[in-house]
Scaffold this motif. Structure first.
Motif, PDB file in Angstrom:
ATOM      1  N   VAL A 114       0.848  -1.197   0.000  1.00 54.75           N
ATOM      2  CA  VAL A 114       0.000   0.000   0.000  1.00 54.75           C
ATOM      3  C   VAL A 114       0.884   1.249   0.000  1.00 54.75           C
ATOM      4  O   VAL A 114       1.897   1.293   0.690  1.00 54.75           O
ATOM      5  N   ASP A 115       0.488   2.250  -0.793  1.00 54.60           N
ATOM      6  CA  ASP A 115       1.230   3.511  -0.843  1.00 54.60           C
ATOM      7  C   ASP A 115       0.932   4.313   0.430  1.00 54.60           C
ATOM      8  O   ASP A 115      -0.199   4.765   0.648  1.00 54.60           O
ATOM      9  N   VAL A 116       1.946   4.488   1.253  1.00 51.43           N
ATOM     10  CA  VAL A 116       1.752   5.202   2.536  1.00 51.43           C
ATOM     11  C   VAL A 116       2.542   6.513   2.560  1.00 51.43           C
ATOM     12  O   VAL A 116       2.806   7.060   3.629  1.00 51.43           O
ATOM     13  N   THR A 117       2.899   7.016   1.382  1.00 52.40           N
ATOM     14  CA  THR A 117       3.696   8.247   1.309  1.00 52.40           C
ATOM     15  C   THR A 117       2.997   9.407   2.004  1.00 52.40           C
ATOM     16  O   THR A 117       3.604  10.145   2.809  1.00 52.40           O
ATOM     17  N   GLU A 118       1.705   9.568   1.716  1.00 46.76           N
ATOM     18  CA  GLU A 118       0.959  10.677   2.300  1.00 46.76           C
ATOM     19  C   GLU A 118       0.835  10.512   3.822  1.00 46.76           C
ATOM     20  O   GLU A 118       0.965  11.487   4.570  1.00 46.76           O
ATOM     21  N   LEU A 119       0.633   9.283   4.270  1.00 51.55           N
ATOM     22  CA  LEU A 119       0.517   9.023   5.702  1.00 51.55           C
ATOM     23  C   LEU A 119       1.844   9.311   6.411  1.00 51.55           C
ATOM     24  O   LEU A 119       1.869   9.941   7.484  1.00 51.55           O
ATOM     25  N   ASP A 120       2.935   8.859   5.806  1.00 45.00           N
ATOM     26  CA  ASP A 120       4.255   9.086   6.420  1.00 45.00           C
ATOM     27  C   ASP A 120       4.565  10.582   6.535  1.00 45.00           C
ATOM     28  O   ASP A 120       5.134  11.041   7.532  1.00 45.00           O
ATOM     29  N   THR A 121       4.200  11.324   5.494  1.00 48.89           N
ATOM     30  CA  THR A 121       4.420  12.777   5.523  1.00 48.89           C
ATOM     31  C   THR A 121       3.607  13.421   6.641  1.00 48.89           C
ATOM     32  O   THR A 121       4.098  14.290   7.367  1.00 48.89           O
ATOM     33  N   ALA A 122       2.360  12.968   6.774  1.00 42.49           N
ATOM     34  CA  ALA A 122       1.499  13.506   7.836  1.00 42.49           C
ATOM     35  C   ALA A 122       2.043  13.149   9.217  1.00 42.49           C
ATOM     36  O   ALA A 122       1.943  13.948  10.164  1.00 42.49           O
ATOM     37  N   LEU A 123       2.645  11.965   9.349  1.00 43.64           N
ATOM     38  CA  LEU A 123       3.190  11.558  10.640  1.00 43.64           C
ATOM     39  C   LEU A 123       4.412  12.407  11.025  1.00 43.64           C
ATOM     40  O   LEU A 123       4.643  12.661  12.210  1.00 43.64           O
ATOM     41  N   VAL A 124       5.185  12.818  10.030  1.00 45.68           N
ATOM     42  CA  VAL A 124       6.296  13.737  10.305  1.00 45.68           C
ATOM     43  C   VAL A 124       5.749  15.050  10.852  1.00 45.68           C
ATOM     44  O   VAL A 124       6.277  15.604  11.836  1.00 45.68           O
ATOM     45  N   THR A 125       4.681  15.543  10.213  1.00 42.84           N
ATOM     46  CA  THR A 125       4.045  16.776  10.690  1.00 42.84           C
ATOM     47  C   THR A 125       3.490  16.599  12.099  1.00 42.84           C
ATOM     48  O   THR A 125       3.622  17.487  12.949  1.00 42.84           O
ATOM     49  N   LEU A 126       2.883  15.438  12.358  1.00 47.17           N
ATOM     50  CA  LEU A 126       2.345  15.157  13.687  1.00 47.17           C
ATOM     51  C   LEU A 126       3.451  15.166  14.740  1.00 47.17           C
ATOM     52  O   LEU A 126       3.287  15.742  15.827  1.00 47.17           O
ATOM     53  N   ASP A 127       4.571  14.556  14.425  1.00 52.38           N
ATOM     54  CA  ASP A 127       5.708  14.546  15.356  1.00 52.38           C
ATOM     55  C   ASP A 127       6.181  15.971  15.652  1.00 52.38           C
ATOM     56  O   ASP A 127       6.530  16.308  16.786  1.00 52.38           O
ATOM     57  N   GLU A 128       6.214  16.801  14.616  1.00 49.27           N
ATOM     58  CA  GLU A 128       6.647  18.192  14.792  1.00 49.27           C
ATOM     59  C   GLU A 128       5.678  18.949  15.703  1.00 49.27           C
ATOM     60  O   GLU A 128       6.090  19.743  16.551  1.00 49.27           O
ATOM     61  N   LYS A 129       4.372  18.684  15.535  1.00 51.88           N
ATOM     62  CA  LYS A 129       3.365  19.355  16.367  1.00 51.88           C
ATOM     63  C   LYS A 129       3.481  18.910  17.830  1.00 51.88           C
ATOM     64  O   LYS A 129       3.334  19.716  18.754  1.00 51.88           O
ATOM     65  N   ILE A 130       3.748  17.626  18.034  1.00 55.56           N
ATOM     66  CA  ILE A 130       3.913  17.112  19.400  1.00 55.56           C
ATOM     67  C   ILE A 130       5.158  17.735  20.033  1.00 55.56           C
ATOM     68  O   ILE A 130       5.155  18.104  21.209  1.00 55.56           O
ATOM     69  N   GLN A 131       6.230  17.865  19.244  1.00 57.91           N
ATOM     70  CA  GLN A 131       7.450  18.478  19.753  1.00 57.91           C
ATOM     71  C   GLN A 131       7.212  19.945  20.115  1.00 57.91           C
ATOM     72  O   GLN A 131       7.729  20.448  21.128  1.00 57.91           O
ATOM     73  N   THR A 132       6.420  20.639  19.305  1.00 55.94           N
ATOM     74  CA  THR A 132       6.079  22.037  19.596  1.00 55.94           C
ATOM     75  C   THR A 132       5.316  22.134  20.904  1.00 55.94           C
ATOM     76  O   THR A 132       5.570  23.025  21.728  1.00 55.94           O
ATOM     77  N   LEU A 133       4.374  21.217  21.099  1.00 52.43           N
ATOM     78  CA  LEU A 133       3.625  21.181  22.357  1.00 52.43           C
ATOM     79  C   LEU A 133       4.571  20.995  23.546  1.00 52.43           C
ATOM     80  O   LEU A 133       4.457  21.697  24.557  1.00 52.43           O
ATOM     81  N   GLU A 134       5.498  20.069  23.427  1.00 49.88           N
ATOM     82  CA  GLU A 134       6.435  19.802  24.522  1.00 49.88           C
ATOM     83  C   GLU A 134       7.312  21.024  24.814  1.00 49.88           C
ATOM     84  O   GLU A 134       7.557  21.360  25.975  1.00 49.88           O
ATOM     85  N   THR A 135       7.769  21.688  23.749  1.00 46.96           N
ATOM     86  CA  THR A 135       8.625  22.875  23.925  1.00 46.96           C
ATOM     87  C   THR A 135       7.855  24.015  24.586  1.00 46.96           C
ATOM     88  O   THR A 135       8.351  24.656  25.523  1.00 46.96           O
ATOM     89  N   ASP A 136       6.632  24.272  24.095  1.00 41.71           N
ATOM     90  CA  ASP A 136       5.835  25.370  24.651  1.00 41.71           C
ATOM     91  C   ASP A 136       5.396  25.062  26.080  1.00 41.71           C
ATOM     92  O   ASP A 136       5.286  25.966  26.910  1.00 41.71           O
ATOM     93  N   TYR A 137       5.148  23.783  26.349  1.00 46.49           N
ATOM     94  CA  TYR A 137       4.774  23.412  27.712  1.00 46.49           C
ATOM     95  C   TYR A 137       5.948  23.640  28.668  1.00 46.49           C
ATOM     96  O   TYR A 137       5.766  24.138  29.790  1.00 46.49           O
ATOM     97  N   ALA A 138       7.151  23.298  28.234  1.00 47.01           N
ATOM     98  CA  ALA A 138       8.346  23.531  29.055  1.00 47.01           C
ATOM     99  C   ALA A 138       8.513  25.021  29.340  1.00 47.01           C
ATOM    100  O   ALA A 138       8.877  25.418  30.453  1.00 47.01           O
ATOM    101  N   ALA A 139       8.224  25.862  28.331  1.00 47.65           N
ATOM    102  CA  ALA A 139       8.324  27.317  28.523  1.00 47.65           C
ATOM    103  C   ALA A 139       7.283  27.797  29.525  1.00 47.65           C
ATOM    104  O   ALA A 139       7.552  28.689  30.346  1.00 47.65           O
ATOM    105  N   PHE A 140       6.078  27.199  29.486  1.00 46.61           N
ATOM    106  CA  PHE A 140       5.027  27.560  30.428  1.00 46.61           C
ATOM    107  C   PHE A 140       5.439  27.218  31.859  1.00 46.61           C
ATOM    108  O   PHE A 140       5.282  28.028  32.777  1.00 46.61           O
ATOM    109  N   ILE A 141       5.990  26.028  32.055  1.00 50.00           N
ATOM    110  CA  ILE A 141       6.429  25.611  33.383  1.00 50.00           C
ATOM    111  C   ILE A 141       7.551  26.525  33.887  1.00 50.00           C
ATOM    112  O   ILE A 141       7.583  26.922  35.051  1.00 50.00           O
TER     113      ILE A 141
END
Length: 219
Positions: A114-141
């Motif tokens: 199955v072609d999962v190119t689009e899914l893999d690209t979206a998962l990279v974006t998801l990882d980046e969003k989770i990392q942003t959440l972690e960084t901003d949360y650390a700044a809040f603390i």
């Protein structure tokens, strides 16, 4: 206990103020009725000393109340930090678990051709969003921790300033969380539905995996 202490001190300050007014009125009356100039001077001197002493006591009560109020604020900040940490920490783990589940799904689908190119690209974006959440949360603390670096009684308004500075940081954390939830609900879900629609009807369909976690799993 701190609130009760503050209220007790407030009552004490009110009583001191009333005693000062009553004492001054009585002393003025005594001075008015005094006939000896030396006695009058001594009374005036005593009146000034009494007023000075009571004013000092009231000032000390105000200082102690401010210190106790500061400790109350610090306690609230500590509880907020702990509560927010547990809440956001739980969401981070949920998001990370969902991302890991989709990575394994992508590997499984790719192994079936199955072609999962689009899914893999979206998962990279998801990882980046989770990392942003972690960084901003650390700044809040960090912004909340700044309030606890100031000693009560010598804050000079820094505690309130730090609390106000923490508000935008917390709002950003909430925006990050909502951004991830929307991305899962809209983008990832659409990609999974697209993959599902391209799979042969007679193939073993991994339907339980081709879904996005319900909102309750990440809230």
């Amino acid at each position: 206990a701190a609130r009760e202490t503050i209220m007790d001190r407030q009552e004490e300050k009110t009583q001191l103020r009333q005693d000062m007014i009553t004492g001054v009125q009585r002393m003025r009356e005594d001075i008015k009725n005094a006939t000896n100039p030396g006695e009058m001077m001594e009374m005036r001197k005593q009146m000034r000393m009494d007023i000075h002493q009571m004013a000092g006591q009231m000032k000390e009560i105000r200082k102690e109340n401010m210190n106790d109020r500061c400790k109350l604020v610090m306690g609230r900040i500590s509880r907020i930090t702990m509560s927010a940490g547990n809440g956001i920490g739980g969401k981070q783990k949920a998001f990370q678990a969902i991302a890991e589940r989709f990575r394994k799904l992508s590997e499984k689908l790719a192994a079936k051709g199955v072609d999962v190119t689009e899914l893999d690209t979206a998962l990279v974006t998801l990882d980046e969003k989770i990392q942003t959440l972690e960084t901003d949360y650390a700044a809040f603390i960090d912004s909340l921790d700044n309030t606890q670096q100031t000693e009560c009684g010598n804050s000079g308004g820094q505690i309130m300033e730090a609390r106000e500075a923490a508000a935008p940081a917390f709002e950003q954390v909430q925006k990050d969380k909502m951004d991830i939830e929307e991305f899962l609900k809209n983008d990832i879900k659409a990609i999974l539905e697209k993959i599902r629609s391209t799979m042969p009807m007679n193939s073993p369909e991994p339907s339980p995996e081709l879904t996005v976690a319900p909102t309750s799993e990440v809230n």
